[in-house]
Motif scaffolding. Sequence first.
Motif, PDB file in Angstrom:
ATOM      1  N   HIS A 176       0.853  -1.179   0.000  1.00 30.12           N
ATOM      2  CA  HIS A 176       0.000   0.000   0.000  1.00 30.12           C
ATOM      3  C   HIS A 176       0.888   1.227   0.000  1.00 30.12           C
ATOM      4  N   LEU A 177       0.303   2.357  -0.268  1.00 20.72           N
ATOM      5  CA  LEU A 177       1.016   3.621  -0.149  1.00 20.72           C
ATOM      6  C   LEU A 177       0.671   4.270   1.179  1.00 20.72           C
ATOM      7  N   HIS A 178       1.704   4.582   1.949  1.00 23.27           N
ATOM      8  CA  HIS A 178       1.534   5.403   3.156  1.00 23.27           C
ATOM      9  C   HIS A 178       2.028   6.802   2.816  1.00 23.27           C
ATOM     10  N   ILE A 179       1.214   7.811   3.111  1.00 24.63           N
ATOM     11  CA  ILE A 179       1.624   9.189   2.875  1.00 24.63           C
ATOM     12  C   ILE A 179       1.188  10.055   4.042  1.00 24.63           C
ATOM     13  N   HIS A 180       2.110  10.874   4.522  1.00 28.22           N
ATOM     14  CA  HIS A 180       1.754  11.842   5.555  1.00 28.22           C
ATOM     15  C   HIS A 180       2.673  13.054   5.441  1.00 28.22           C
ATOM     16  N   ALA A 181       2.242  14.146   6.061  1.00 29.53           N
ATOM     17  CA  ALA A 181       3.031  15.371   6.098  1.00 29.53           C
ATOM     18  C   ALA A 181       3.267  15.751   7.547  1.00 29.53           C
ATOM     19  N   GLU A 182       4.443  16.310   7.818  1.00 26.23           N
ATOM     20  CA  GLU A 182       4.743  16.694   9.193  1.00 26.23           C
ATOM     21  C   GLU A 182       5.611  17.948   9.220  1.00 26.23           C
ATOM     22  N   ILE A 183       5.513  18.645  10.329  1.00 29.20           N
ATOM     23  CA  ILE A 183       6.357  19.806  10.578  1.00 29.20           C
ATOM     24  C   ILE A 183       6.755  19.790  12.050  1.00 29.20           C
ATOM     25  N   GLU A 184       8.069  19.711  12.287  1.00 25.30           N
ATOM     26  CA  GLU A 184       8.612  19.679  13.641  1.00 25.30           C
ATOM     27  C   GLU A 184       7.943  18.595  14.501  1.00 25.30           C
ATOM     28  N   GLY A 185       7.785  17.423  13.926  1.00 26.49           N
ATOM     29  CA  GLY A 185       7.244  16.292  14.665  1.00 26.49           C
ATOM     30  C   GLY A 185       5.741  16.286  14.855  1.00 26.49           C
ATOM     31  N   LYS A 186       5.040  17.174  14.171  1.00 27.01           N
ATOM     32  CA  LYS A 186       3.577  17.243  14.268  1.00 27.01           C
ATOM     33  C   LYS A 186       2.958  16.965  12.907  1.00 27.01           C
ATOM     34  N   GLY A 187       1.913  16.154  12.906  1.00 26.63           N
ATOM     35  CA  GLY A 187       1.224  15.848  11.666  1.00 26.63           C
ATOM     36  C   GLY A 187       0.496  17.050  11.102  1.00 26.63           C
ATOM     37  N   VAL A 188       0.476  17.139   9.775  1.00 22.25           N
ATOM     38  CA  VAL A 188      -0.179  18.243   9.060  1.00 22.25           C
ATOM     39  C   VAL A 188      -1.310  17.670   8.206  1.00 22.25           C
ATOM     40  N   PRO A 189      -2.520  18.237   8.279  1.00 24.72           N
ATOM     41  CA  PRO A 189      -3.627  17.746   7.434  1.00 24.72           C
ATOM     42  C   PRO A 189      -3.320  17.921   5.949  1.00 24.72           C
ATOM     43  N   ILE A 190      -3.813  16.986   5.159  1.00 21.42           N
ATOM     44  CA  ILE A 190      -3.617  17.011   3.708  1.00 21.42           C
ATOM     45  C   ILE A 190      -4.971  16.938   3.018  1.00 21.42           C
ATOM     46  N   ARG A 191      -5.136  17.754   1.987  1.00 23.18           N
ATOM     47  CA  ARG A 191      -6.268  17.602   1.066  1.00 23.18           C
ATOM     48  C   ARG A 191      -5.702  17.275  -0.305  1.00 23.18           C
ATOM     49  N   PHE A 192      -6.261  16.249  -0.923  1.00 25.51           N
ATOM     50  CA  PHE A 192      -5.856  15.873  -2.268  1.00 25.51           C
ATOM     51  C   PHE A 192      -6.841  16.452  -3.273  1.00 25.51           C
ATOM     52  N   ASP A 193      -6.315  17.216  -4.230  1.00 26.60           N
ATOM     53  CA  ASP A 193      -7.174  17.795  -5.276  1.00 26.60           C
ATOM     54  C   ASP A 193      -8.373  18.512  -4.649  1.00 26.60           C
ATOM     55  N   ASN A 194      -8.113  19.234  -3.542  1.00 24.50           N
ATOM     56  CA  ASN A 194      -9.118  20.023  -2.823  1.00 24.50           C
ATOM     57  C   ASN A 194     -10.210  19.169  -2.165  1.00 24.50           C
ATOM     58  N   LYS A 195      -9.932  17.891  -1.917  1.00 23.56           N
ATOM     59  CA  LYS A 195     -10.919  17.015  -1.283  1.00 23.56           C
ATOM     60  C   LYS A 195     -10.372  16.483   0.031  1.00 23.56           C
ATOM     61  N   TRP A 196     -11.256  16.456   1.047  1.00 19.04           N
ATOM     62  CA  TRP A 196     -10.910  15.877   2.345  1.00 19.04           C
ATOM     63  C   TRP A 196     -11.323  14.412   2.313  1.00 19.04           C
ATOM     64  N   LEU A 197     -10.356  13.502   2.447  1.00 18.94           N
ATOM     65  CA  LEU A 197     -10.600  12.076   2.311  1.00 18.94           C
ATOM     66  C   LEU A 197     -10.510  11.370   3.659  1.00 18.94           C
ATOM     67  N   TYR A 198     -11.215  10.255   3.777  1.00 18.59           N
ATOM     68  CA  TYR A 198     -11.168   9.429   4.974  1.00 18.59           C
ATOM     69  C   TYR A 198     -11.520   8.003   4.576  1.00 18.59           C
ATOM     70  N   ARG A 199     -11.438   7.071   5.547  1.00 18.56           N
ATOM     71  CA  ARG A 199     -11.598   5.653   5.242  1.00 18.56           C
ATOM     72  C   ARG A 199     -12.859   5.367   4.439  1.00 18.56           C
ATOM     73  N   ASN A 200     -12.700   4.488   3.456  1.00 22.72           N
ATOM     74  CA  ASN A 200     -13.755   4.015   2.553  1.00 22.72           C
ATOM     75  C   ASN A 200     -14.141   5.025   1.485  1.00 22.72           C
ATOM     76  N   LYS A 201     -13.414   6.137   1.393  1.00 25.24           N
ATOM     77  CA  LYS A 201     -13.576   7.021   0.238  1.00 25.24           C
ATOM     78  C   LYS A 201     -12.808   6.428  -0.945  1.00 25.24           C
ATOM     79  N   LEU A 202     -13.332   6.635  -2.136  1.00 19.90           N
ATOM     80  CA  LEU A 202     -12.666   6.186  -3.350  1.00 19.90           C
ATOM     81  C   LEU A 202     -12.145   7.384  -4.140  1.00 19.90           C
ATOM     82  N   VAL A 203     -11.000   7.174  -4.777  1.00 22.05           N
ATOM     83  CA  VAL A 203     -10.445   8.158  -5.697  1.00 22.05           C
ATOM     84  C   VAL A 203     -10.229   7.456  -7.025  1.00 22.05           C
TER      85      VAL A 203
END
Length: 305
Positions: free
Chosen positions: A273-300
């Motif tokens: 699988h692909l794992h992707i995350h963003a962080e700054i100084e050890g803190k997670g940063v929210p990501i939107r893909f193509d201006n969409k907020w995604l969560y489990r069971n969403k399809l792209v």
Amino acid sequence: MAFTDYLSLFLFHIVMPLFFIISLGMASFKNKFDWLLQLFVTSLYVGIFFFIGSWDILNYYLRYIWIVLLLIAIIISWIKIKEYPFFSTLDGEGKFSIGVNLVIIIIFIIAGSSLLNIFTKPDQAMEIDFPLKNGTYHIGQGGNTTLLNYHYAYDVQKYAFDIVELNSFGSRSKGIYPKDLEKYTIYGESLYSPCDAKVVEVRDELPDLTPPEMDSKQPMGNYIGLTCKGYEETTVYLAHMKEDSILVSTGDEIQTGEIIGMVGNSGNTSEPHLHIHAEIEGKGVPIRFDNKWLYRNKLVRKTKG
């Protein structure tokens, strides 16, 4: 996956929905209030697992079958009780049944209340492109609640995503948990840069592992770290990449949509699988893909180009 994982998957995704739906359709009710309680219990269970279930492991579209069966059970049971009074005097068995249903409803509401968080989108989020093309991709882990995203419990990966690809039948692999990496639809898929970026970290030499082997000493496996234009203080990590597949080097300047490597199964991962995350100084940063907020069971759904 261990035997207990298979058992849990079968119990909560197959046995329990069938139990509640069949009970609603076949049970003898004392009155409409009794029926409404059972309807609420069944709908809560099916609804909660519609959102939080690991449907890519069995079949993504199976969850819609439970919705259809629930509607059929509602119709069948309503036909039986439509002439019943709303409430009536209950014997001991009837009171016990109502009490049990009320307790179950309270438990389900408490357990599922954090699902409301998925409708609260972060005000500040990185805006980047989805890093995969030419396929139907499923968010296996993602969202701002631990019910949908186990990463949410850890600050550095709080808004991480685990992404798999579905085949034409709605499953992520040929078989529930095959050992052959080639049977996973996403294995070997090309990864594309999600932004105009500078490559700041690369590792490419770790082997792809046979499920369920995992390398806990190198959790990200082969990976790329990027700093995207406009977000220079933030690092985006793409992890668990295929051995010797990475096409960029530390210090390279790359463009959005440029091929950077392939999805693999390296590191502390149970399957490709692909794992992707963003962080700054050890803190997670929210990501939107193509201006969409995604969560489990969403399809792209993506195509080349």
